[in-house]
Design a protein around this motif. Sequence first.
Motif, PDB file in Angstrom:
ATOM      1  N   ASP A 104       3.691   1.881   4.408  1.00 63.00           N
ATOM      2  CA  ASP A 104       5.110   1.612   4.604  1.00 63.00           C
ATOM      3  C   ASP A 104       5.890   1.630   3.297  1.00 63.00           C
ATOM      4  OD1 ASP A 104       4.558   1.107   7.330  1.00 63.00           O
ATOM      5  OD2 ASP A 104       4.078  -0.989   6.894  1.00 63.00           O
ATOM      6  N   LEU A 105       5.212   1.859   2.179  1.00 63.12           N
ATOM      7  CA  LEU A 105       5.823   1.651   0.867  1.00 63.12           C
ATOM      8  C   LEU A 105       5.451   2.749  -0.113  1.00 63.12           C
ATOM      9  CD1 LEU A 105       4.781  -2.084   0.573  1.00 63.12           C
ATOM     10  CD2 LEU A 105       7.149  -1.315   0.774  1.00 63.12           C
ATOM     11  N   PRO A 106       6.315   3.043  -1.090  1.00 58.29           N
ATOM     12  CA  PRO A 106       5.905   3.906  -2.201  1.00 58.29           C
ATOM     13  C   PRO A 106       4.929   3.151  -3.101  1.00 58.29           C
ATOM     14  CG  PRO A 106       8.105   3.047  -2.595  1.00 58.29           C
ATOM     15  CD  PRO A 106       7.730   2.629  -1.198  1.00 58.29           C
ATOM     16  N   PRO A 107       4.102   3.852  -3.857  1.00 58.34           N
ATOM     17  CA  PRO A 107       3.079   3.173  -4.679  1.00 58.34           C
ATOM     18  C   PRO A 107       3.627   2.111  -5.612  1.00 58.34           C
ATOM     19  CG  PRO A 107       2.658   5.528  -4.596  1.00 58.34           C
ATOM     20  CD  PRO A 107       3.989   5.322  -3.944  1.00 58.34           C
ATOM     21  N   GLU A 108       4.833   2.305  -6.127  1.00 61.69           N
ATOM     22  CA  GLU A 108       5.362   1.344  -7.089  1.00 61.69           C
ATOM     23  C   GLU A 108       5.658  -0.014  -6.457  1.00 61.69           C
ATOM     24  OE1 GLU A 108       8.786   4.155  -5.894  1.00 61.69           O
ATOM     25  OE2 GLU A 108       6.659   4.314  -6.442  1.00 61.69           O
ATOM     26  N   LYS A 109       5.654  -0.111  -5.140  1.00 62.37           N
ATOM     27  CA  LYS A 109       5.876  -1.391  -4.470  1.00 62.37           C
ATOM     28  C   LYS A 109       4.591  -2.017  -3.915  1.00 62.37           C
ATOM     29  CE  LYS A 109      10.752  -0.922  -3.225  1.00 62.37           C
ATOM     30  NZ  LYS A 109      11.193  -2.105  -3.990  1.00 62.37           N
ATOM     31  N   HIS A 110       3.457  -1.388  -4.165  1.00 61.44           N
ATOM     32  CA  HIS A 110       2.206  -1.942  -3.642  1.00 61.44           C
ATOM     33  C   HIS A 110       1.881  -3.294  -4.267  1.00 61.44           C
ATOM     34  CE1 HIS A 110       0.532   2.199  -2.163  1.00 61.44           C
ATOM     35  NE2 HIS A 110       1.660   1.839  -1.577  1.00 61.44           N
ATOM     36  N   GLY A 111       2.298  -3.498  -5.497  1.00 56.17           N
ATOM     37  CA  GLY A 111       2.084  -4.792  -6.135  1.00 56.17           C
ATOM     38  C   GLY A 111       2.832  -5.908  -5.412  1.00 56.17           C
ATOM     39  N   LEU A 112       4.028  -5.602  -4.892  1.00 54.08           N
ATOM     40  CA  LEU A 112       4.778  -6.584  -4.114  1.00 54.08           C
ATOM     41  C   LEU A 112       4.060  -6.917  -2.813  1.00 54.08           C
ATOM     42  CD1 LEU A 112       8.478  -5.352  -4.553  1.00 54.08           C
ATOM     43  CD2 LEU A 112       7.427  -7.400  -5.534  1.00 54.08           C
ATOM     44  N   LEU A 113       3.427  -5.903  -2.217  1.00 49.54           N
ATOM     45  CA  LEU A 113       2.656  -6.167  -1.007  1.00 49.54           C
ATOM     46  C   LEU A 113       1.488  -7.097  -1.314  1.00 49.54           C
ATOM     47  CD1 LEU A 113       2.402  -5.515   2.019  1.00 49.54           C
ATOM     48  CD2 LEU A 113       0.899  -3.614   1.388  1.00 49.54           C
ATOM     49  N   LYS A 114       0.865  -6.922  -2.463  1.00 48.73           N
ATOM     50  CA  LYS A 114      -0.217  -7.837  -2.859  1.00 48.73           C
ATOM     51  C   LYS A 114       0.319  -9.249  -3.060  1.00 48.73           C
ATOM     52  CE  LYS A 114      -3.347  -4.447  -4.977  1.00 48.73           C
ATOM     53  NZ  LYS A 114      -2.591  -3.200  -5.007  1.00 48.73           N
ATOM     54  N   LYS A 115       1.532  -9.349  -3.598  1.00 50.25           N
ATOM     55  CA  LYS A 115       2.130 -10.675  -3.779  1.00 50.25           C
ATOM     56  C   LYS A 115       2.355 -11.346  -2.426  1.00 50.25           C
ATOM     57  CE  LYS A 115       6.030 -12.949  -6.096  1.00 50.25           C
ATOM     58  NZ  LYS A 115       7.252 -12.725  -6.929  1.00 50.25           N
ATOM     59  N   ALA A 116       2.859 -10.589  -1.451  1.00 51.45           N
ATOM     60  CA  ALA A 116       3.029 -11.136  -0.106  1.00 51.45           C
ATOM     61  C   ALA A 116       1.668 -11.479   0.515  1.00 51.45           C
ATOM     62  CB  ALA A 116       3.784 -10.133   0.773  1.00 51.45           C
ATOM     63  N   PHE A 117       0.693 -10.621   0.271  1.00 49.19           N
ATOM     64  CA  PHE A 117      -0.659 -10.835   0.785  1.00 49.19           C
ATOM     65  C   PHE A 117      -1.228 -12.149   0.264  1.00 49.19           C
ATOM     66  CE2 PHE A 117      -5.278  -9.472   0.838  1.00 49.19           C
ATOM     67  CZ  PHE A 117      -5.380  -9.353   2.215  1.00 49.19           C
ATOM     68  N   ASP A 118      -0.954 -12.461  -0.999  1.00 50.08           N
ATOM     69  CA  ASP A 118      -1.417 -13.729  -1.563  1.00 50.08           C
ATOM     70  C   ASP A 118      -0.819 -14.920  -0.821  1.00 50.08           C
ATOM     71  OD1 ASP A 118      -2.925 -12.370  -3.423  1.00 50.08           O
ATOM     72  OD2 ASP A 118      -1.464 -12.571  -5.051  1.00 50.08           O
ATOM     73  N   GLY A 119       0.366 -14.705  -0.229  1.00 45.51           N
ATOM     74  CA  GLY A 119       1.006 -15.766   0.531  1.00 45.51           C
ATOM     75  C   GLY A 119       0.321 -16.083   1.846  1.00 45.51           C
ATOM     76  N   LEU A 120      -0.681 -15.291   2.219  1.00 44.28           N
ATOM     77  CA  LEU A 120      -1.445 -15.567   3.439  1.00 44.28           C
ATOM     78  C   LEU A 120      -2.481 -16.673   3.241  1.00 44.28           C
ATOM     79  CD1 LEU A 120      -2.092 -11.959   4.833  1.00 44.28           C
ATOM     80  CD2 LEU A 120      -0.583 -13.717   5.776  1.00 44.28           C
ATOM     81  N   ALA A 121      -2.623 -17.172   2.020  1.00 41.81           N
ATOM     82  CA  ALA A 121      -3.641 -18.188   1.746  1.00 41.81           C
ATOM     83  C   ALA A 121      -3.459 -19.418   2.624  1.00 41.81           C
ATOM     84  CB  ALA A 121      -3.611 -18.577   0.267  1.00 41.81           C
ATOM     85  N   VAL A 122      -2.223 -19.903   2.760  1.00 40.76           N
ATOM     86  CA  VAL A 122      -1.990 -21.127   3.535  1.00 40.76           C
ATOM     87  C   VAL A 122      -2.256 -20.912   5.025  1.00 40.76           C
ATOM     88  CG1 VAL A 122      -0.243 -22.807   4.243  1.00 40.76           C
ATOM     89  CG2 VAL A 122      -0.408 -22.121   1.841  1.00 40.76           C
TER      90      VAL A 122
END
Length: 495
Positions: A104-122
């Motif tokens: 859903d994203l260009p490669p330069e935004k994949h880091g943001l997806l990882k940041k959101a992914f980290d939010g799945l911890a809780v």
Amino acid sequence: MAAASRDRGRGRPAVATTPSASSSPPAPLHVLVFPWLAFGHMMPFLELSKRLARRGQAVTFVTTPRNAARLGAIPIELSTHLRVVSLDLPVIDGLPEGAESTADLPPEKHGLLKKAFDGLAVPFASFIAEASGSRKPDWIILDFAQRWIWPIAEEHEIPCAVFSIFPAAMMAFAGPKKKNLAHPRTTTEDYMVQPPWIPFPSNVAFRRRHQADWIAAAFRPNESGVSDADRFWEMERPHCRLIIHRSCPEAEPRLFALLTELFSKPSIPAGLLMPPDINDSDDNNAYTISNDKSFTAEMRWLDEQPERSVIYVALGSEAPITADHVRELALGLELSGVSFLWVLRDPSGIRGGGALLPDGFVSRVAAHGVVCTRWVPQLRVLAHRAVGGFLTHGGWSSIFESLRFALPLVMLPLFADQGLGVQALPAREIGVEVEWNDDGSFDRDAIAVAVREVMVEEKGKALACRAKELRDVLGDQGRQEMYLDELVGYLHRYK
């Protein structure tokens, strides 16, 4: 004893997987499977889940809501053993609404997806706490990205295994953290040579500069604040008891023993995990088109072409193609004079990628070329009698899908593990790589030369013959099923 000897010959720890006649089979395991949010990861994780479910294990597959919907329905015969659980992806600044996968994203935004992914911890921790009140998982099989899972798993005393969907060569190239600290890689050139911790000659290096630049970035922090390498190295914790690979020793000899030694835990194959035969009657299988009419015209066109005359062109769902790539690939295919079916997706950050085709291209190639901008049932295309070759980015899945039908490859690796994938044993022996320019670009002439080499010249026949030989080895279904049986044995033994 025979099984143990066979394992030692492969350089893997022996494990008993078959109970003796006097013992009862072990109780089924509950395995939680959780991939990174990329379809190149989710599909192999889902295939592994299905294989475990078919062996009577209870499997919970965790992802986000939109991805769960895109994976399709679970086959009815597996529904009692396999369920999909969705966790809502947190909203963060800069991440477009509805973006839940790298597709859903260009490669330069994949880091943001990882940041959101980290939010799945809780929410994940809450899910595990609730599951512990009924039947908590016996295992968590996770991807490289979940650095936050480890303390949750340790708190609930759930052992973990990492499942790598990349070539085993990729993990050997990355190496353990202590080896990287002892042999730091600080320049692009450092990534273009074999790491010093591999003690035998190999092709484990990113020989081309643009590919080395891509992989070097994985060792630097991204928008999530953490590098991919640091995420990966979290699996060196003692709580990670196994490393599972989508590979096998026949495809990558010598590496499993080396990885077991480097990471001080069993490094074991799950086999190639190819999807079911295309003749399967499962209408909900993502690899079939029994209920899909959108590709009918293209299939009719293929039906009209001579046998082995068409090259299928597809660069994956997430490769970072550009407008220049589209133009040069189009003109190269035209210049080759070879019939083609090209699946063209939008380049990164550009909608309507088909509009980037050179002026007049579609009309000029109408007699022998088809460009498709919709979803394509790739296995059905590769299986078609008219298809004689595959122009691919060289992803691990694509290499083995081509081998399944003994097709020679034209390889155009663009990023991530693809530089290693094209150098892996199967790819080197069944295909040719497009010649790259020093600046990391390719041109139409290089495309035309490689396509004709595979589809027209005598070398293509030799590559196809070798593909058939390798298919007989790597496509040995009994051997592939044995790897999965052994994996279940490891899960029972190490839990």
